[in-house]
Design an enzyme around this catalytic site. Sequence first.
Site, PDB file in Angstrom:
ATOM      1  N   GLY A  10       0.773  -1.263   0.007  1.00  0.00           N
ATOM      2  CA  GLY A  10      -0.064   0.116   0.128  1.00  0.00           C
ATOM      3  C   GLY A  10       0.895   1.190   0.051  1.00  0.00           C
ATOM      4  O   GLY A  10       2.017   1.294  -0.062  1.00  0.00           O
ATOM      5  N   VAL A  11       0.042   2.407  -0.037  1.00  0.00           N
ATOM      6  CA  VAL A  11       0.894   3.628  -0.055  1.00  0.00           C
ATOM      7  C   VAL A  11       1.655   4.147   1.249  1.00  0.00           C
ATOM      8  O   VAL A  11       2.876   4.484   1.008  1.00  0.00           O
ATOM      9  CB  VAL A  11      -0.108   4.621  -0.850  1.00  0.00           C
ATOM     10  CG1 VAL A  11      -1.276   4.633   0.321  1.00  0.00           C
ATOM     11  CG2 VAL A  11       0.677   6.098  -0.961  1.00  0.00           C
ATOM     12  N   CYS A 101      -2.966  -8.592  15.480  1.00  0.00           N
ATOM     13  CA  CYS A 101      -2.063  -8.787  14.368  1.00  0.00           C
ATOM     14  C   CYS A 101      -0.840  -7.942  14.733  1.00  0.00           C
ATOM     15  O   CYS A 101       0.237  -8.379  14.800  1.00  0.00           O
ATOM     16  CB  CYS A 101      -2.538  -8.364  13.023  1.00  0.00           C
ATOM     17  SG  CYS A 101      -1.115  -8.514  11.744  1.00  0.00           S
ATOM     18  N   CYS A 194      -8.629  -7.847   6.628  1.00  0.00           N
ATOM     19  CA  CYS A 194      -7.826  -8.470   5.238  1.00  0.00           C
ATOM     20  C   CYS A 194      -8.460  -9.854   4.713  1.00  0.00           C
ATOM     21  O   CYS A 194      -8.391 -10.052   3.605  1.00  0.00           O
ATOM     22  CB  CYS A 194      -6.449  -7.988   5.550  1.00  0.00           C
ATOM     23  SG  CYS A 194      -5.712  -9.135   6.261  1.00  0.00           S
TER      24      CYS A 194
HETATM   25  N1  LIG Z   1       1.012  -7.947   4.217  1.00  0.00           N
HETATM   26  C1  LIG Z   1       2.042  -6.932   5.107  1.00  0.00           C
HETATM   27  N2  LIG Z   1       3.227  -6.891   4.811  1.00  0.00           N
HETATM   28  C2  LIG Z   1       4.141  -6.069   5.423  1.00  0.00           C
HETATM   29  N3  LIG Z   1       3.598  -5.303   6.057  1.00  0.00           N
HETATM   30  C3  LIG Z   1       2.296  -4.975   6.410  1.00  0.00           C
HETATM   31  C4  LIG Z   1       1.216  -6.008   5.754  1.00  0.00           C
HETATM   32  N4  LIG Z   1       0.145  -5.471   5.909  1.00  0.00           N
HETATM   33  C5  LIG Z   1       0.213  -4.457   6.838  1.00  0.00           C
HETATM   34  N5  LIG Z   1       1.624  -4.164   6.882  1.00  0.00           N
HETATM   35  C6  LIG Z   1       2.207  -3.190   7.879  1.00  0.00           C
HETATM   36  O1  LIG Z   1       1.199  -2.449   8.948  1.00  0.00           O
HETATM   37  C7  LIG Z   1       0.942  -1.216   8.570  1.00  0.00           C
HETATM   38  C8  LIG Z   1      -0.653  -0.832   8.769  1.00  0.00           C
HETATM   39  O2  LIG Z   1      -1.403  -1.801   8.136  1.00  0.00           O
HETATM   40  P1  LIG Z   1      -2.667  -1.524   7.568  1.00  0.00           P
HETATM   41  O3  LIG Z   1      -3.412  -2.883   7.138  1.00  0.00           O
HETATM   42  O4  LIG Z   1      -3.481  -0.713   8.644  1.00  0.00           O
HETATM   43  O5  LIG Z   1      -2.335  -0.693   6.241  1.00  0.00           O
HETATM   44  P2  LIG Z   1      -2.817   0.633   5.646  1.00  0.00           P
HETATM   45  O6  LIG Z   1      -3.114   1.995   6.550  1.00  0.00           O
HETATM   46  O7  LIG Z   1      -3.693   0.194   4.605  1.00  0.00           O
HETATM   47  O8  LIG Z   1      -1.247   1.142   5.077  1.00  0.00           O
HETATM   48  P3  LIG Z   1      -0.841   0.512   3.634  1.00  0.00           P
HETATM   49  O9  LIG Z   1      -1.110   1.892   2.838  1.00  0.00           O
HETATM   50  O10 LIG Z   1       0.813   0.506   3.920  1.00  0.00           O
HETATM   51  O11 LIG Z   1      -1.406  -0.736   3.373  1.00  0.00           O
HETATM   52  C9  LIG Z   1       1.126  -0.902   7.200  1.00  0.00           C
HETATM   53  O12 LIG Z   1       1.388   0.324   6.760  1.00  0.00           O
HETATM   54  C10 LIG Z   1       2.592  -1.921   6.847  1.00  0.00           C
HETATM   55  O13 LIG Z   1       3.730  -1.169   7.409  1.00  0.00           O
END
Ligand SMILES: Nc1ncnc2c1ncn2[C@@H]1O[C@H](COP(=O)(O)OP(=O)(O)OP(=O)(O)O)[C@@H](O)[C@H]1O
Length: 359
Positions: A10-11, A101, A194
């Site tokens: 993600g971003v 998580c 997710c």
């Molecule tokens: N599958 C993954 N692999 C590695 N890091 C992860 C993964 N999922 C989440 N993270 C980490 O946990 C953080 C928070 O997760 P979240 O699902 O809330 O993401 P988000 O706010 O949508 O951020 P992003 O835009 O990076 O996806 C992410 O920014 C990333 O650093």
Amino acid sequence: MRVLAAMSGGVDSAVAAARAADAGHDVTGVHLALARNPQTYRSGARGCCTLEDARDARRAADVIGIPFYVWDLADRFHEDVVDDFVAEYAAGRTPNPCLRCNEKIKFAAVLDRAVALGFDAVVTGHHARLGADGLLRRSVDLAKDQSYVLAVLRRDQLDRSIFPLGDSTKAQVRAEAAERGLAVAEKPDSHDICFIADGDTRRFLAERLGEAPGDIVDARTGAVLGAHSGAYAYTVGQRRGLALREPAPDGRPRYVLSITPVSNTVTVGSAEMLDVSEVAADRPVWTGGPEPDGPIECEVQLRAHGEVVPATVEVAGGRMLASLRRPARGVAAGQALVAYRPDPAGDVVLGSATIGTRD
Ligand SMILES: Nc1ncnc2c1ncn2[C@@H]1O[C@H](COP(=O)(O)OP(=O)(O)OP(=O)(O)O)[C@@H](O)[C@H]1O
């Protein structure tokens, strides 16, 4: 420092990794493969954990110019997060899997492995502030603030965490991603849970817990007002979807007050009966300074993105107790009680605990 950037594809995490590199850290990117079968997770660009997400993370790492690996934590994730999610619902509670998580995977399994490999800290794209004072604070972007789901982290976990995005709004993060030439700049935010591909939590639970018919009972009179096919499908505070056979004795709308797995009943009552003034929570973690030895005045939040209520909070006998200054509605066991100290420089997370008792 040698740091490991957790990159979801993600971003947010792409910009977080880039900022960590700019700050002079020696950054390695890691994408966590959390799905046993990534094809079954959210497809398209809506969430984490698809093959597409792994590819997006790799591309971002290439643009930033950092080494990149994929770590397969699918089994750990299933045991510690997905199985726990199902078990919590089966026990009549409403879990927050993101919080779990963070507690068990990102800042435990991942952090432990990172430290074993010689890394000093884990960098994530969470929207929260963690400054030199070691205090965890809300993000400047209150709509995106994730301090609630990070409040479960212990001091030793926070000491090895870096959140480079806390001082930025989501709009600034997206603009910066575009300037940096990161292809994920316009990738939509992830929503919901997710590991539930279609967002249908009821169906997900029904497939795992099966049908378990029981009664919907009125709290005041004990009258059976309807039937359910699985108490896990209900959440405290829920009004819609009750499909009561009988109108309530007083003719007023009914809300879910509690779920009792032992008798497999869903208890319903009027709106005022949802009001709670005292909240008890287990497994307290206190990181906003020394643990208080008596009651303190602060604010509490009782669910993700929930309202903030002034309260007196005490940690005693291995529990956190909050007396709310005004009643809160729809407080569900399994969610976190997070205590905050209001602060113009970003409200400070004092501590957290899990609402309700574990049997
Ligand atoms: N599958 C993954 N692999 C590695 N890091 C992860 C993964 N999922 C989440 N993270 C980490 O946990 C953080 C928070 O997760 P979240 O699902 O809330 O993401 P988000 O706010 O949508 O951020 P992003 O835009 O990076 O996806 C992410 O920014 C990333 O650093």
